[in-house]
Design a protein around this motif. Sequence first.
Motif, short mmCIF file in Angstrom:
data_model
loop_
_atom_site.label_atom_id
_atom_site.label_comp_id
_atom_site.label_asym_id
_atom_site.label_seq_id
_atom_site.Cartn_x
_atom_site.Cartn_y
_atom_site.Cartn_z
N ALA A 54 32.74 23.68 90.42
CA ALA A 54 33.93 24.50 90.70
C ALA A 54 34.98 24.34 89.61
CB ALA A 54 34.51 24.15 92.07
N GLU A 55 35.03 23.16 89.03
CA GLU A 55 36.00 22.88 87.96
C GLU A 55 35.54 23.41 86.61
OE1 GLU A 55 36.23 18.67 88.20
OE2 GLU A 55 37.61 18.66 89.92
N GLY A 56 34.35 23.97 86.53
CA GLY A 56 33.83 24.48 85.27
C GLY A 56 33.32 23.40 84.34
N ALA A 57 33.05 22.21 84.91
CA ALA A 57 32.62 21.07 84.08
C ALA A 57 31.14 21.12 83.74
CB ALA A 57 32.95 19.77 84.81
N ILE A 58 30.36 21.92 84.46
CA ILE A 58 28.93 22.04 84.21
C ILE A 58 28.70 23.34 83.45
CG2 ILE A 58 26.65 22.18 85.27
CD1 ILE A 58 27.78 20.66 87.67
N THR A 59 28.25 23.23 82.20
CA THR A 59 28.15 24.40 81.33
C THR A 59 26.82 24.40 80.58
OG1 THR A 59 29.23 23.22 79.51
CG2 THR A 59 30.65 24.47 81.00
N GLY A 60 26.51 25.55 79.99
CA GLY A 60 25.33 25.67 79.15
C GLY A 60 24.03 25.51 79.93
N THR A 61 22.99 25.07 79.22
CA THR A 61 21.73 24.77 79.88
C THR A 61 21.85 23.41 80.56
OG1 THR A 61 20.87 23.83 77.83
CG2 THR A 61 20.33 26.14 78.31
N VAL A 62 21.24 23.26 81.74
CA VAL A 62 21.46 22.09 82.58
C VAL A 62 20.13 21.43 82.94
CG1 VAL A 62 22.48 21.24 84.74
CG2 VAL A 62 23.52 23.19 83.55
N LEU A 63 20.10 20.10 82.83
CA LEU A 63 18.98 19.30 83.30
C LEU A 63 19.44 18.48 84.49
CD1 LEU A 63 16.09 18.07 82.99
CD2 LEU A 63 17.15 16.31 81.54
N ASP A 64 18.69 18.55 85.60
CA ASP A 64 18.94 17.69 86.75
C ASP A 64 17.82 16.67 86.78
OD1 ASP A 64 19.52 16.49 89.15
OD2 ASP A 64 19.35 18.30 90.37
N ALA A 65 18.14 15.43 86.35
CA ALA A 65 17.14 14.36 86.26
C ALA A 65 17.00 13.68 87.61
CB ALA A 65 17.55 13.35 85.19
N GLY A 66 15.78 13.68 88.15
CA GLY A 66 15.59 13.16 89.50
C GLY A 66 16.14 14.12 90.52
N CYS A 67 15.70 15.38 90.45
CA CYS A 67 16.30 16.46 91.24
C CYS A 67 15.95 16.42 92.71
CB CYS A 67 15.91 17.81 90.65
SG CYS A 67 14.13 18.19 90.78
N GLY A 68 14.91 15.65 93.09
CA GLY A 68 14.53 15.62 94.49
C GLY A 68 14.13 17.00 94.98
N SER A 69 14.60 17.36 96.17
CA SER A 69 14.23 18.65 96.75
C SER A 69 15.12 19.79 96.28
CB SER A 69 14.26 18.57 98.28
OG SER A 69 15.57 18.32 98.75
N GLY A 70 15.94 19.53 95.26
CA GLY A 70 16.53 20.62 94.49
C GLY A 70 17.89 21.15 94.85
N ASP A 71 18.57 20.59 95.83
CA ASP A 71 19.82 21.23 96.28
C ASP A 71 20.91 21.24 95.21
OD1 ASP A 71 19.31 22.16 98.98
OD2 ASP A 71 19.04 20.06 99.49
N ASN A 72 21.04 20.17 94.43
CA ASN A 72 22.05 20.17 93.37
C ASN A 72 21.70 21.19 92.29
OD1 ASN A 72 23.71 18.03 94.44
ND2 ASN A 72 22.14 16.59 93.77
N ALA A 73 20.44 21.19 91.86
CA ALA A 73 20.00 22.14 90.84
C ALA A 73 20.17 23.58 91.31
CB ALA A 73 18.55 21.87 90.46
N LEU A 74 19.83 23.84 92.56
CA LEU A 74 19.93 25.20 93.09
C LEU A 74 21.39 25.65 93.19
CD1 LEU A 74 17.14 25.00 95.79
CD2 LEU A 74 17.11 26.39 93.71
N HIS A 75 22.27 24.73 93.55
CA HIS A 75 23.69 25.10 93.60
C HIS A 75 24.18 25.50 92.22
CE1 HIS A 75 27.88 25.20 94.80
NE2 HIS A 75 28.15 24.43 93.75
N VAL A 76 23.83 24.73 91.21
CA VAL A 76 24.26 25.05 89.85
C VAL A 76 23.62 26.35 89.38
CG1 VAL A 76 24.19 24.24 87.46
CG2 VAL A 76 24.68 22.63 89.29
N ALA A 77 22.34 26.55 89.67
CA ALA A 77 21.65 27.78 89.27
C ALA A 77 22.25 29.00 89.95
CB ALA A 77 20.17 27.67 89.59
N SER A 78 22.74 28.83 91.18
CA SER A 78 23.33 29.96 91.91
C SER A 78 24.60 30.48 91.23
CB SER A 78 23.64 29.57 93.36
OG SER A 78 24.78 28.70 93.42
N LEU A 79 25.16 29.67 90.35
CA LEU A 79 26.36 30.06 89.61
C LEU A 79 26.02 30.77 88.31
CD1 LEU A 79 28.40 26.77 90.17
CD2 LEU A 79 28.45 28.89 91.52
N GLY A 80 24.73 30.98 88.06
CA GLY A 80 24.30 31.73 86.89
C GLY A 80 23.91 30.89 85.70
#
Length: 217
Positions: A54-80
């Motif tokens: 929400a703060e715009g701190a996650i930018t560019g291409t993103v790697l989620d290391a140890g993503c588990g079942s994906g909820d963090n990665a999916l939240h970030v991906a939902s933002l485009g």
Amino acid sequence: MSERSRTPAEDPLSGRPLTSHERQAGEPWDASYHDGPAPWDIGGPQPAIVRLAAEGAITGTVLDAGCGSGDNALHVASLGLKVLGVDVAVTALEIARGKARERGIEAEFAAADALRLETLGRQFETVLDCGLFHAFDDKERLEYVAGLASVTAPGGTLYVLCFGDHGQEPGPHPVSREELRAAFGLGWDVIAIEPDLVQTRQQPDGAPAWLATIKRA
């Protein structure tokens, strides 16, 4: 024969050596997803990750290391943002891909060993570690940080959310601020290590944590 001596030395699915946490638990990470949600699977993204996004701190291409079942990665991906989530637990990756299909979110998930991230052959502007760093022992952290160096683009940012040794009722494997800072030496700039929380199924209000912001030189 003791239970510890019967613990396998390798993951039967991939043949990779088990980590210190897996040897202590007596089973590979994948087993955590066989009988319902894993203890760290809260059914949604961690609040700290939502806040960073929400703060715009996650930018560019993103790697989620140890993503588990994906909820963090999916939240970030939902933002485009373009996101790759990696994990050694193939069951977790199957769950993550299912969530992506159900939600109509475009995200990539792949099996990869966090202690061998260099094998990805890719670099990312933002790297997320949500609950992985604290699961490694000192030797594994050296390997992990070396791998992180290979996948974090120059000038890129790594965010580490891990159990901290402060506050009441710390989570398993709590890490001190000094241990976290010491792990990232040459080639890294530790910008901040701030108190935060990690939610788990056992601690829905959150266990004490550190959120570290670390830049790649």
